[in-house]
Design a protein around this motif. Structure first.
Motif, PDB file in Angstrom:
ATOM      1  N   ARG A 169      -9.836  -0.031 -42.720  1.00  0.00           N
ATOM      2  CA  ARG A 169      -8.802   0.966 -42.956  1.00  0.00           C
ATOM      3  C   ARG A 169      -8.498   1.201 -44.430  1.00  0.00           C
ATOM      4  NH1 ARG A 169      -5.705   1.668 -38.308  1.00  0.00           N
ATOM      5  NH2 ARG A 169      -4.629   3.267 -39.494  1.00  0.00           N
ATOM      6  N   ARG A 196      -9.340  -5.452 -40.748  1.00  0.00           N
ATOM      7  CA  ARG A 196      -8.611  -4.181 -40.838  1.00  0.00           C
ATOM      8  C   ARG A 196      -8.545  -3.690 -42.283  1.00  0.00           C
ATOM      9  NH1 ARG A 196      -3.456  -4.614 -37.150  1.00  0.00           N
ATOM     10  NH2 ARG A 196      -4.892  -5.707 -35.778  1.00  0.00           N
ATOM     11  N   PRO A 199      -5.043  -8.192 -41.750  1.00  0.00           N
ATOM     12  CA  PRO A 199      -6.233  -9.042 -41.577  1.00  0.00           C
ATOM     13  C   PRO A 199      -7.458  -8.452 -42.278  1.00  0.00           C
ATOM     14  CG  PRO A 199      -5.216  -8.510 -39.458  1.00  0.00           C
ATOM     15  CD  PRO A 199      -4.491  -7.729 -40.482  1.00  0.00           C
ATOM     16  N   ARG A 200      -8.415  -9.318 -42.561  1.00  0.00           N
ATOM     17  CA  ARG A 200      -9.551  -8.902 -43.368  1.00  0.00           C
ATOM     18  C   ARG A 200     -10.330  -7.751 -42.750  1.00  0.00           C
ATOM     19  NH1 ARG A 200     -14.418 -12.611 -45.734  1.00  0.00           N
ATOM     20  NH2 ARG A 200     -15.141 -11.092 -47.251  1.00  0.00           N
TER      21      ARG A 200
END
Ligand SMILES: Nc1ncnc2c1ncn2[C@@H]1O[C@H](COP(=O)(O)OP(=O)(O)OP(=O)(O)O)[C@@H](O)[C@H]1O
Ligand SMILES: [Mg+2]
Lengths: 299, 245
Positions: A200, A196, A193-194
Motif C-alpha cells: 500500500r 501492507r 505490517p510489513r
C-alpha cells in the motif's frame, strides 16, 4: 574574471549545447521518419474492411483480375490475445519478482535471481522462441496436452511472457528501490505490517515507475516477431481462440512485406501503422491514467 | 522504562548498556553531541532500529510492565508513535490520506471515526487552519514545516501511548518550532513524550527531565533544571557550557 576567459567558456558551452541538440535530432529523426512513412503508406489501407476481413490471395490489380482488398482482422485480434495472455502471466509474476528483489534483497535467493534476470533480458528472443516451442513440442509428443498443438497461440503467449518477465521484474525492482527508506520507516512506525507497507505504501509510491516498466514490456512483446514465427505460427484464415495457429501483426508484416504484390504490401503497411498506433495508445493511455488525481506526475 | 539496552550496527556498538525510566505525564529530552546515538536509542524503543540490515538490539524496554522485545513489533510500533528528523509524508497520498493512513491500514475504524480522529489530530498539531480548505490535495505541496506537522498529526491519529520525536524541529523556522513546542507541552499530559534535540534551550523549555548521552553511553539523567544548573558530571557540564560537541 577576465573577458577572454569568459568568452572561451561561453564558446565551450555553446558548442556542447549544440552537440546535445544534434544528438537529440539524430535520436528523433528515425522516429519521425518511421511515423511519417507508416502514415503515408499505411493510412490508405485503413478502411472498415481492414478491421473486418482477413487477407485475400495475393494478386495485382494491374493484371486486370478483380482484386479484393481484404483486411487483417484476425491478426489484430491475435496480437491482442497473445499480448493480453502474455501480460496476464508476466505482469503479476514480474511485479511480485521485483518486490522480492527489492524488498527482500537480504535473502540469499535475491542476488542470483537478479543476475539471472539480467542474463535473461539479454537472451535473443528467437532463442526463447525455440526453447518454448521445444518444451511445448515435447509435451505435445508425450500426449500430455490434447486441446491444442505445439504451434499455437498459447505457446506464443508463453514465449512472450518469458521475454517480458525479467524486464518487468527488473524495472519494478529499480523503481521500488527509488522509494526512500524514510517512507518505509514512516509506515512501519505507524504499526502498519510489513506486507501492507510494501503493497500500500511502497508499491503505491513507485507506481509510476512500475507502470512504465510494465508498458515497456508490453510494447516489446507487441513488436516481437521472431519467437512468434516459431511458436504461434501464422494463418490468413480465421482463428478460434488461441489453440491453433495464431496470426499476429508483426508476423503478418514479415510475411506480407516480402511478397511484392500490391494488395498484400498495402496490408503490411496498414498493419505497421496499426501496430505503431496501438503501442502509442497503450503508452499514452496509461500515462493519462497515471497522472495522479493531484494533476502532477508521479515518479 | 529501559533496562540494559544495547544496540549494534554490524560490529559498531552504538548504544552501550543504557538504563533509564520515562515517567508518566512528563516530557524527557535527550541531548548529546552528533553521532552519540540519540537517534539509535529512540529507534530501539519502538523497534524500528532492527528493521535496518545488520542492525540489532538487546535489552528490555518495558511499556505498561510488558517487555516490548517480547511482543509483536507491529503492535508495539502502533502503541509507540514516532516523528522523524526529516518530514517523510507519503508522496502519493493527500493531506487527509496521510493522517488517515495508519487508521485505514489498520482497519476497524468507521468513516466517521476516521474523520473525527483526522480533524482532531490536525488541530492538535496546529495544522488544521492551514489545510482545512485543501484536505484532498497532495501532501507534497505543503512546506517543510507543514509537512513535519503533518507527520506529527499522522503519528497522533493512531492514538499512541508514547510519542518519540527525533529532532522534530531541526528543519523548521522559529514559528513552527514554537508551535511544536506548545504541542509537546500539551501532549505530555496525555502520553509520555521523548524528544531528541540539539537545541538546549528547547530542552530547557519543553522537557521535565533531560538525559545526556555521550559516545553511546548515558552520562546523566536529571530534572532538566538540575541538569543545566548543577550537572553532576564534569562531561555534562563541559557539553552544556559549549566546551565541546
Ligand atoms: N545505518 C547505520 N549503519 C552504521 N552505523 C550507523 C548507522 N546509523 C548510525 N550509525 C552510527 O551509530 C552512531 C550513532 O548514530 P545516531 O544516528 O544514533 O547519532 P545521533 O546522536 O542521532 O546523531 P545526530 O545528532 O547527528 O542525529 C554513529 O556513530 C553512527 O556512525
Ligand atoms: Mg539523529
Amino acid at each position: 574574471m577576465r573577458p577572454p576567459k569568459r568568452r572561451r567558456r561561453r564558446a565551450k558551452s555553446f558548442v556542447l549545447l549544440g552537440l546535445c541538440a544534434v544528438a537529440v535530432l539524430v535520436m528523433l529523426a528515425p522516429l519521425a521518419s518511421i511515423l511519417y512513412t507508416c502514415f503515408v503508406n499505411g493510412a490508405g489501407a485503413i478502411t472498415p474492411s481492414f478491421f473486418l476481413k482477413n487477407p485475400p490471395q495475393a494478386c495485382n490489380p494491374a493484371a486486370g483480375a478483380p482484386c479484393p482488398q481484404g483486411g487483417v482482422a484476425d491478426a489484430i485480434l491475435g496480437t491482442l490475445l497473445l499480448v493480453g495472455l502474455a501480460s496476464a502471466i508476466a505482469l503479476p509474476v514480474g511485479i511480485l519478482g521485483g518486490i522480492y528483489l527489492s524488498e527482500f534483497s537480504e535473502r540469499p535467493l535475491a542476488r542470483p535471481a537478479r543476475f539471472l534476470a539480467d542474463v535473461m533480458t539479454g537472451i535473443p528472443s528467437i532463442v526463447i522462441g525455440v526453447f518454448v516451442f521445444g518444451i511445448f513440442y515435447f509435451v505435445a509428443q508425450e500426449g500430455w496436452i490434447s486441446t491444442f498443438s505445439a504451434v499455437s497461440g498459447y505457446t506464443g503467449a508463453v514465449a512472450l511472457a518469458v521475454i517480458m518477465i525479467p524486464v518487468v521484474a527488473r524495472t519494478c525492482e529499480e523503481s521500488l528501490r527509488l522509494v526512500p527508506t524514510s517512507i518505509r520507516e514512516a509506515s512501519l512506525a505507524l504499526g502498519i505490517p510489513r506486507h501492507r507497507t510494501i503493497v500500500r505504501i511502497v508499491l503505491s509510491s513507485a507506481r509510476g515507475g512500475v507502470l512504465t516498466g510494465a508498458l515497456l514490456a508490453v510494447a516489446r512483446a507487441g513488436g516481437e516477431t521472431a519467437p512468434l514465427l516459431l511458436t504461434a505460427g501464422f494463418t490468413t484464415g480465421s482463428i478460434f481462440g488461441l489453440s491453433g495457429w495464431t496470426p499476429s501483426l508483426p508476423v503478418l508484416i514479415y510475411q506480407f512485406s516480402a511478397g511484392g504484390e500490391p494488395n498484400t504490401t498495402q496490408l503490411a503497411w496498414g498493419a505497421a501503422l496499426m501496430l505503431v498506433l496501438m503501442m502509442l495508445v497503450i503508452s499514452v493511455g496509461a500515462r493519462l491514467a497515471l497522472r495522479n488525481r493531484f494533476g502532477g506526475r508521479t515518479t | 522504562m529501559v533496562e540494559h539496552l544495547n544496540a549494534w550496527y554490524g560490529k559498531t556498538h552504538a548504544i552501550q548498556d543504557i538504563s533509564l525510566t520515562f515517567p508518566d505525564k512528563q516530557a524527557t529530552a535527550i541531548i548529546g553531541p552528533s553521532g552519540c546515538g540519540k537517534s539509535t536509542f529512540i529507534r530501539c524503543l519502538n523497534r524500528i532500529h532492527e528493521t535496518q540490515p545488520k542492525a540489532r538490539a538487546e535489552g528490555r524496554v518495558l511499556l505498561d510492565g510488558n517487555d516490548v522485545y517480547q511482543e509483536d513489533p507491529t503492535e508495539i510500533r502502533r502503541k509507540i508513535g514516532m516523528v522523524f528528523q526529516r518530514p517523510n509524508v507519503f508522496p502519493t497520498m493527500s493531506i487527509y490520506g496521510n493522517v488517515a493512513a495508519g487508521l485505514k491500514l489498520h482497519g476497524g475504524y468507521s468513516h466517521d471515526e476516521i474523520d473525527t480522529l483526522v480533524i482532531e489530530s490536525l488541530k492538535k498539531s496546529a495544522l488544521w487552519d492551514e489545510v482545512k480548505e485543501k484536505l484532498d490535495q497532495s501532501a507534497l505541496q505543503l512546506s517543510g514545516g507543514q509537512q513535519q506537522r503533518l507527520c506529527i498529526a499522522r503519528a497522533l491519529a493512531v492514538q499512541p501511548e508514547v510519542l518519540l520525536m527525533d529532532e522534530p524541529a531541526s528543519a523548521l523556522d522559529p514559528i513552527s518550532t514554537a508551535r511544536i513546542e506548545d504541542l509537546i507541552f500539551d501532549l505530555k499530559h496525555q502520553v509520555p513524550v521523548i524528544i531528541v534535540t540539539h537545541n538546549m534551550q528547547q530542552a530547557a523549555r519543553v522537557a521535565d527531565r533531560t538525559a545526556f548521552l555521550y559516545l553511546g553511553k548515558l552520562v546523566e539523567i536529571a530534572p532538566t533544571r538540575d541538569l543545566f544548573e548543577r550537572p553532576a558530571e564534569k562531561l555534562t557540564e563541559s557539553y552544556i557550557t559549549g566546551r565541546f560537541g
